[in-house]
Motif scaffolding. Structure first.
Motif, mmCIF file in Angstrom:
data_model
loop_
_atom_site.group_PDB
_atom_site.id
_atom_site.type_symbol
_atom_site.label_atom_id
_atom_site.label_comp_id
_atom_site.label_asym_id
_atom_site.label_seq_id
_atom_site.Cartn_x
_atom_site.Cartn_y
_atom_site.Cartn_z
ATOM 1 N N ARG A 3 64.919 120.545 93.808
ATOM 2 C CA ARG A 3 66.058 121.013 94.597
ATOM 3 C C ARG A 3 67.342 120.294 94.179
ATOM 4 O O ARG A 3 68.398 120.907 94.034
ATOM 5 N N ALA A 4 67.260 118.984 93.981
ATOM 6 C CA ALA A 4 68.434 118.221 93.562
ATOM 7 C C ALA A 4 68.951 118.717 92.217
ATOM 8 O O ALA A 4 70.157 118.896 92.034
ATOM 9 N N THR A 5 68.042 118.960 91.284
ATOM 10 C CA THR A 5 68.437 119.457 89.963
ATOM 11 C C THR A 5 69.150 120.800 90.085
ATOM 12 O O THR A 5 70.191 121.023 89.471
ATOM 13 N N ALA A 6 68.600 121.691 90.897
ATOM 14 C CA ALA A 6 69.226 123.002 91.088
ATOM 15 C C ALA A 6 70.614 122.853 91.699
ATOM 16 O O ALA A 6 71.566 123.518 91.258
ATOM 17 N N LEU A 7 70.745 122.007 92.698
ATOM 18 C CA LEU A 7 72.052 121.818 93.327
ATOM 19 C C LEU A 7 73.057 121.181 92.374
ATOM 20 O O LEU A 7 74.230 121.572 92.354
ATOM 21 N N LEU A 8 72.611 120.218 91.597
ATOM 22 C CA LEU A 8 73.529 119.579 90.650
ATOM 23 C C LEU A 8 73.981 120.552 89.567
ATOM 24 O O LEU A 8 75.133 120.529 89.134
ATOM 25 N N ARG A 9 73.086 121.414 89.146
ATOM 26 C CA ARG A 9 73.421 122.375 88.084
ATOM 27 C C ARG A 9 74.252 123.541 88.575
ATOM 28 O O ARG A 9 75.112 124.043 87.859
ATOM 29 N N HIS A 10 73.964 124.021 89.797
ATOM 30 C CA HIS A 10 74.507 125.315 90.225
ATOM 31 C C HIS A 10 75.406 125.268 91.449
ATOM 32 O O HIS A 10 75.698 126.321 92.018
ATOM 33 N N SER A 11 75.799 124.082 91.886
ATOM 34 C CA SER A 11 76.702 124.016 93.035
ATOM 35 C C SER A 11 77.815 123.025 92.748
ATOM 36 O O SER A 11 77.758 122.269 91.782
ATOM 37 N N THR A 16 71.454 109.422 85.831
ATOM 38 C CA THR A 16 72.103 109.439 87.139
ATOM 39 C C THR A 16 72.425 110.886 87.508
ATOM 40 O O THR A 16 72.537 111.752 86.635
ATOM 41 N N PRO A 17 72.618 111.152 88.794
ATOM 42 C CA PRO A 17 73.033 112.514 89.191
ATOM 43 C C PRO A 17 74.338 112.943 88.532
ATOM 44 O O PRO A 17 74.465 114.088 88.109
ATOM 45 N N LEU A 18 75.287 112.031 88.413
ATOM 46 C CA LEU A 18 76.563 112.377 87.788
ATOM 47 C C LEU A 18 76.374 112.755 86.326
ATOM 48 O O LEU A 18 76.921 113.741 85.852
ATOM 49 N N ALA A 19 75.555 111.980 85.615
ATOM 50 C CA ALA A 19 75.287 112.301 84.209
ATOM 51 C C ALA A 19 74.582 113.636 84.092
ATOM 52 O O ALA A 19 74.877 114.431 83.186
ATOM 53 N N ALA A 20 73.668 113.923 84.992
ATOM 54 C CA ALA A 20 72.954 115.208 84.963
ATOM 55 C C ALA A 20 73.924 116.362 85.218
ATOM 56 O O ALA A 20 73.854 117.401 84.564
ATOM 57 N N GLU A 29 70.199 105.211 97.312
ATOM 58 C CA GLU A 29 68.768 105.493 97.190
ATOM 59 C C GLU A 29 68.532 106.798 96.424
ATOM 60 O O GLU A 29 67.596 106.903 95.632
ATOM 61 N N PHE A 30 69.393 107.795 96.652
ATOM 62 C CA PHE A 30 69.282 109.041 95.908
ATOM 63 C C PHE A 30 69.517 108.808 94.424
ATOM 64 O O PHE A 30 68.763 109.301 93.578
ATOM 65 N N ARG A 31 70.543 108.042 94.079
ATOM 66 C CA ARG A 31 70.819 107.764 92.665
ATOM 67 C C ARG A 31 69.636 107.047 92.004
ATOM 68 O O ARG A 31 69.242 107.383 90.884
ATOM 69 N N ARG A 32 69.064 106.092 92.701
ATOM 70 C CA ARG A 32 67.895 105.386 92.162
ATOM 71 C C ARG A 32 66.722 106.331 91.965
ATOM 72 O O ARG A 32 66.039 106.289 90.939
ATOM 73 N N ALA A 33 66.467 107.158 92.970
ATOM 74 C CA ALA A 33 65.357 108.108 92.867
ATOM 75 C C ALA A 33 65.608 109.089 91.724
ATOM 76 O O ALA A 33 64.697 109.384 90.934
ATOM 77 N N HIS A 34 66.817 109.607 91.607
ATOM 78 C CA HIS A 34 67.128 110.572 90.554
ATOM 79 C C HIS A 34 66.939 109.943 89.176
ATOM 80 O O HIS A 34 66.396 110.568 88.270
#
Length: 117
Positions: free
Chosen positions: A69-77, A107-111, A95-100
């Motif tokens: 879900r996180a990947t989809a949101l990062l890519r498409h929102s 990192t979520p930003l890099a993704a 905690e989200f950044r660590r988990a990602h």
């Protein structure tokens, strides 16, 4: 082509698919293993045993559901990363950044900036 028509949940053993579906339906406030077992009308011990028989466990399933879900949101929102974190059940952005990073090595930003997860 047929493989694309079959969702990942349908290719998993029944108990794994059921846990994934329940977690997907409650991402913002993730259910515990106890709550999932109760919704499946079985004991927590039985649910853990069935997951083990399917060569899986609750933490891995929860991480998989959140990561997808996180990947989809990062890519498409255009949601802020903290909003993505909240959408997948994290109250703390750190905690989200660590988990990602654990899930993807990034990192979520890099993704988000590279278009991948």
């Amino acid at each position: 082509m047929c493989g694309n028509l079959i969702s990942p949940a349908r290719t998993r053993p029944g108990v794994v698919a059921a846990v994934e579906a329940l977690l997907n339906a409650h991402l913002q406030r993730p259910l515990t293993m106890t709550e999932i077992a109760a919704r499946m009308h079985i004991s927590e011990r039985t649910s853990r045993r069935r997951l083990a028989e399917a060569d899986d466990h609750f933490g891995a399933i929860r991480d998989r559901v959140r990561e997808r879900r996180a990947t989809a949101l990062l890519r498409h929102s255009t949601l802020a990363i903290l909003a993505v974190a909240a959408e997948v059940g994290f109250s703390d952005g750190r905690e989200f950044r660590r988990a990602h990073r654990r899930w993807t090595g990034r990192t979520p930003l890099a993704a988000r900036t590279s278009g991948g997860g």
